[in-house]
Design a protein around this motif. Sequence first.
Motif, PDB file in Angstrom:
ATOM      1  N   LYS A 153       0.831  -1.197   0.000  1.00 24.87           N
ATOM      2  CA  LYS A 153       0.000   0.000   0.000  1.00 24.87           C
ATOM      3  C   LYS A 153       0.869   1.252   0.000  1.00 24.87           C
ATOM      4  O   LYS A 153       1.905   1.308   0.672  1.00 24.87           O
ATOM      5  CB  LYS A 153      -0.921   0.017   1.234  1.00 24.87           C
ATOM      6  N   CYS A 154       0.425   2.267  -0.737  1.00 31.50           N
ATOM      7  CA  CYS A 154       1.148   3.535  -0.787  1.00 31.50           C
ATOM      8  C   CYS A 154       1.009   4.247   0.561  1.00 31.50           C
ATOM      9  O   CYS A 154      -0.116   4.485   1.026  1.00 31.50           O
ATOM     10  CB  CYS A 154       0.599   4.406  -1.916  1.00 31.50           C
ATOM     11  N   PRO A 155       2.110   4.637   1.214  1.00 33.24           N
ATOM     12  CA  PRO A 155       2.024   5.353   2.488  1.00 33.24           C
ATOM     13  C   PRO A 155       1.390   6.737   2.339  1.00 33.24           C
ATOM     14  O   PRO A 155       0.922   7.305   3.324  1.00 33.24           O
ATOM     15  CB  PRO A 155       3.493   5.472   2.918  1.00 33.24           C
ATOM     16  N   CYS A 156       1.370   7.259   1.104  1.00 32.00           N
ATOM     17  CA  CYS A 156       0.847   8.612   0.891  1.00 32.00           C
ATOM     18  C   CYS A 156      -0.669   8.627   0.722  1.00 32.00           C
ATOM     19  O   CYS A 156      -1.359   9.456   1.315  1.00 32.00           O
ATOM     20  CB  CYS A 156       1.517   9.247  -0.326  1.00 32.00           C
ATOM     21  N   CYS A 157      -1.200   7.708  -0.111  1.00 25.78           N
ATOM     22  CA  CYS A 157      -2.629   7.754  -0.406  1.00 25.78           C
ATOM     23  C   CYS A 157      -3.354   6.455  -0.106  1.00 25.78           C
ATOM     24  O   CYS A 157      -4.576   6.397  -0.203  1.00 25.78           O
ATOM     25  CB  CYS A 157      -2.854   8.147  -1.872  1.00 25.78           C
ATOM     26  N   GLY A 158      -2.627   5.391   0.221  1.00 24.74           N
ATOM     27  CA  GLY A 158      -3.265   4.125   0.538  1.00 24.74           C
ATOM     28  C   GLY A 158      -3.555   3.243  -0.657  1.00 24.74           C
ATOM     29  O   GLY A 158      -4.083   2.152  -0.502  1.00 24.74           O
ATOM     30  N   GLY A 159      -3.237   3.715  -1.875  1.00 27.49           N
ATOM     31  CA  GLY A 159      -3.477   2.915  -3.066  1.00 27.49           C
ATOM     32  C   GLY A 159      -2.486   1.765  -3.182  1.00 27.49           C
ATOM     33  O   GLY A 159      -1.421   1.763  -2.553  1.00 27.49           O
ATOM     34  N   ALA A 160      -2.844   0.767  -3.979  1.00 21.46           N
ATOM     35  CA  ALA A 160      -1.955  -0.377  -4.191  1.00 21.46           C
ATOM     36  C   ALA A 160      -0.815   0.026  -5.104  1.00 21.46           C
ATOM     37  O   ALA A 160      -1.024   0.565  -6.186  1.00 21.46           O
ATOM     38  CB  ALA A 160      -2.742  -1.536  -4.800  1.00 21.46           C
ATOM     39  N   ILE A 161       0.422  -0.209  -4.676  1.00 20.94           N
ATOM     40  CA  ILE A 161       1.584   0.156  -5.480  1.00 20.94           C
ATOM     41  C   ILE A 161       2.103  -1.069  -6.213  1.00 20.94           C
ATOM     42  O   ILE A 161       1.975  -2.198  -5.752  1.00 20.94           O
ATOM     43  CB  ILE A 161       2.701   0.793  -4.625  1.00 20.94           C
ATOM     44  N   ILE A 162       2.681  -0.834  -7.393  1.00 20.77           N
ATOM     45  CA  ILE A 162       3.146  -1.909  -8.264  1.00 20.77           C
ATOM     46  C   ILE A 162       4.578  -1.626  -8.699  1.00 20.77           C
ATOM     47  O   ILE A 162       5.083  -0.507  -8.548  1.00 20.77           O
ATOM     48  CB  ILE A 162       2.249  -2.059  -9.509  1.00 20.77           C
ATOM     49  N   PHE A 163       5.237  -2.653  -9.240  1.00 24.06           N
ATOM     50  CA  PHE A 163       6.575  -2.452  -9.781  1.00 24.06           C
ATOM     51  C   PHE A 163       6.454  -1.876 -11.179  1.00 24.06           C
ATOM     52  O   PHE A 163       5.775  -2.434 -12.043  1.00 24.06           O
ATOM     53  CB  PHE A 163       7.349  -3.768  -9.825  1.00 24.06           C
ATOM     54  N   ASP A 164       7.104  -0.725 -11.419  1.00 22.41           N
ATOM     55  CA  ASP A 164       7.062  -0.042 -12.702  1.00 22.41           C
ATOM     56  C   ASP A 164       8.304  -0.405 -13.504  1.00 22.41           C
ATOM     57  O   ASP A 164       9.436  -0.089 -13.108  1.00 22.41           O
ATOM     58  CB  ASP A 164       6.996   1.473 -12.490  1.00 22.41           C
ATOM     59  N   SER A 165       8.111  -1.070 -14.652  1.00 17.35           N
ATOM     60  CA  SER A 165       9.245  -1.560 -15.440  1.00 17.35           C
ATOM     61  C   SER A 165      10.044  -0.424 -16.074  1.00 17.35           C
ATOM     62  O   SER A 165      11.230  -0.583 -16.364  1.00 17.35           O
ATOM     63  CB  SER A 165       8.739  -2.515 -16.533  1.00 17.35           C
ATOM     64  N   VAL A 166       9.425   0.731 -16.294  1.00 13.46           N
ATOM     65  CA  VAL A 166      10.111   1.847 -16.944  1.00 13.46           C
ATOM     66  C   VAL A 166      11.090   2.519 -15.988  1.00 13.46           C
ATOM     67  O   VAL A 166      12.264   2.718 -16.300  1.00 13.46           O
ATOM     68  CB  VAL A 166       9.093   2.874 -17.473  1.00 13.46           C
ATOM     69  N   SER A 167      10.611   2.876 -14.786  1.00 11.80           N
ATOM     70  CA  SER A 167      11.464   3.565 -13.811  1.00 11.80           C
ATOM     71  C   SER A 167      12.248   2.610 -12.941  1.00 11.80           C
ATOM     72  O   SER A 167      13.146   3.022 -12.216  1.00 11.80           O
ATOM     73  CB  SER A 167      10.599   4.459 -12.920  1.00 11.80           C
ATOM     74  N   GLN A 168      11.893   1.290 -13.015  1.00 10.52           N
ATOM     75  CA  GLN A 168      12.513   0.273 -12.168  1.00 10.52           C
ATOM     76  C   GLN A 168      12.334   0.603 -10.683  1.00 10.52           C
ATOM     77  O   GLN A 168      13.198   0.330  -9.853  1.00 10.52           O
ATOM     78  CB  GLN A 168      13.998   0.112 -12.497  1.00 10.52           C
ATOM     79  N   GLN A 169      11.178   1.199 -10.349  1.00 12.48           N
ATOM     80  CA  GLN A 169      10.817   1.521  -8.977  1.00 12.48           C
ATOM     81  C   GLN A 169       9.423   0.980  -8.685  1.00 12.48           C
ATOM     82  O   GLN A 169       8.649   0.668  -9.582  1.00 12.48           O
ATOM     83  CB  GLN A 169      10.806   3.034  -8.752  1.00 12.48           C
ATOM     84  N   MET A 170       9.111   0.904  -7.391  1.00 11.70           N
ATOM     85  CA  MET A 170       7.731   0.693  -6.995  1.00 11.70           C
ATOM     86  C   MET A 170       7.012   2.021  -7.148  1.00 11.70           C
ATOM     87  O   MET A 170       7.529   3.061  -6.748  1.00 11.70           O
ATOM     88  CB  MET A 170       7.653   0.212  -5.539  1.00 11.70           C
ATOM     89  N   LYS A 171       5.819   2.004  -7.747  1.00 14.32           N
ATOM     90  CA  LYS A 171       5.141   3.258  -8.061  1.00 14.32           C
ATOM     91  C   LYS A 171       3.658   3.151  -7.756  1.00 14.32           C
ATOM     92  O   LYS A 171       3.024   2.124  -8.001  1.00 14.32           O
ATOM     93  CB  LYS A 171       5.347   3.615  -9.536  1.00 14.32           C
ATOM     94  N   CYS A 172       3.103   4.239  -7.220  1.00 11.59           N
ATOM     95  CA  CYS A 172       1.672   4.297  -6.964  1.00 11.59           C
ATOM     96  C   CYS A 172       0.984   4.878  -8.193  1.00 11.59           C
ATOM     97  O   CYS A 172       1.293   6.006  -8.600  1.00 11.59           O
ATOM     98  CB  CYS A 172       1.374   5.166  -5.739  1.00 11.59           C
TER      99      CYS A 172
END
Length: 361
Positions: free
Chosen positions: A8-27
């Motif tokens: 869960k995103c600590p900022c908004c509570g949404g489900a975060i996923i792995f983003d293949s473009v930025s190579q980061q977890m992203k909300c």
Amino acid sequence: MAEILEYKCPCCGGAIIFDSVSQQMKCPFCNTGFDVETLKAYDAELRDEQEQATRMNWSNQAGQPWNSEEAEGVSVYTCESCGGEIIADANTAATHCPFCDNPVIMTGRLSGALRPDYVIPFKLDKAAAKKAFLQHLKGKRLLPKIFKDQNHIDEIKGIYVPFWLFGCNVNANMHYRTTKLRSWSNRDYVYTETSHFLAKRAGTISFDRVPVDGSSKMPDDLMESIEPYNFSEAVDFQTAYLSGYFADKYDVTETESVQRANERIRRSTEEAFSATVQGFHSVSPQGGSIQLVSGQTNYALYPVWILNTTWNNQRYIFAMNGQTGKFVGNLPVDRKAYWRWFVILAVIFAALSYGLIWLFL
């Protein structure tokens, strides 16, 4: 009830996923990015919360219990976001909630002995997979026109496929029958001399991380067709990389995969040694010995985009390497177009042959 893990995103509570473009977890809701390494502590915190959570137990007399055959290999999960139930088979390690589409990870399927050693994160997204599919259709003259015009992609899934990685040293001693030809001529005859030789090659060759697909759901030839993967981009396994994708754990064991690994290694050894026999007009393998020693195995998850499409009541499956973009898949053939081109080419060939005959008369 089986356990699942949701980031869960600590900022908004949404489900975060792995983003293949930025190579980061992203909300996807507030666009906040998180480094994968920072989620290690968060991962542990989520697990602690799941262990401490309590749920209401309801008494329900409706329905009948599953029999042993029906229940075998099936688990039921509760989505932490909407409360919906997720039914998954014994090999599903990551999926999406069918009600709210939140990404979830089945933690029990990836623990203990089933935990992968490595994972190669996705580098290419769904848009790249769809683009590669459309590019795959271009230039195919025998492809039915209606397939291109009315075709729709039924399903695109990013799946982490389980692979066993085999490494070993190989001692080989190979024999080859070879020939050399020498030709000369005089005013009356052309002479050809054939010399025969026995060539021997011996040595040691090493193999690292030869992949063998550990999922019975994935055709082995399809998975081998999208190789190679660049293992230098592999990282130590973390569940965070699975968020937003599907994943399977292996259902083909390491022991069951050994034979295919041996076949791949032996075939590659034969090709490597045969390539060193040069300078001859013909080379024919005559056997020898291949001994595999010092074997080792790792377990990893590799990224694959799977595309399914239907045409003329037949299902076609395509696969794309989620790291390199290599795309493979069989296409239907328009029989009318095939015979039309066959007749056209036959007429052209006949015309050229007729012209050449008249030219030399």
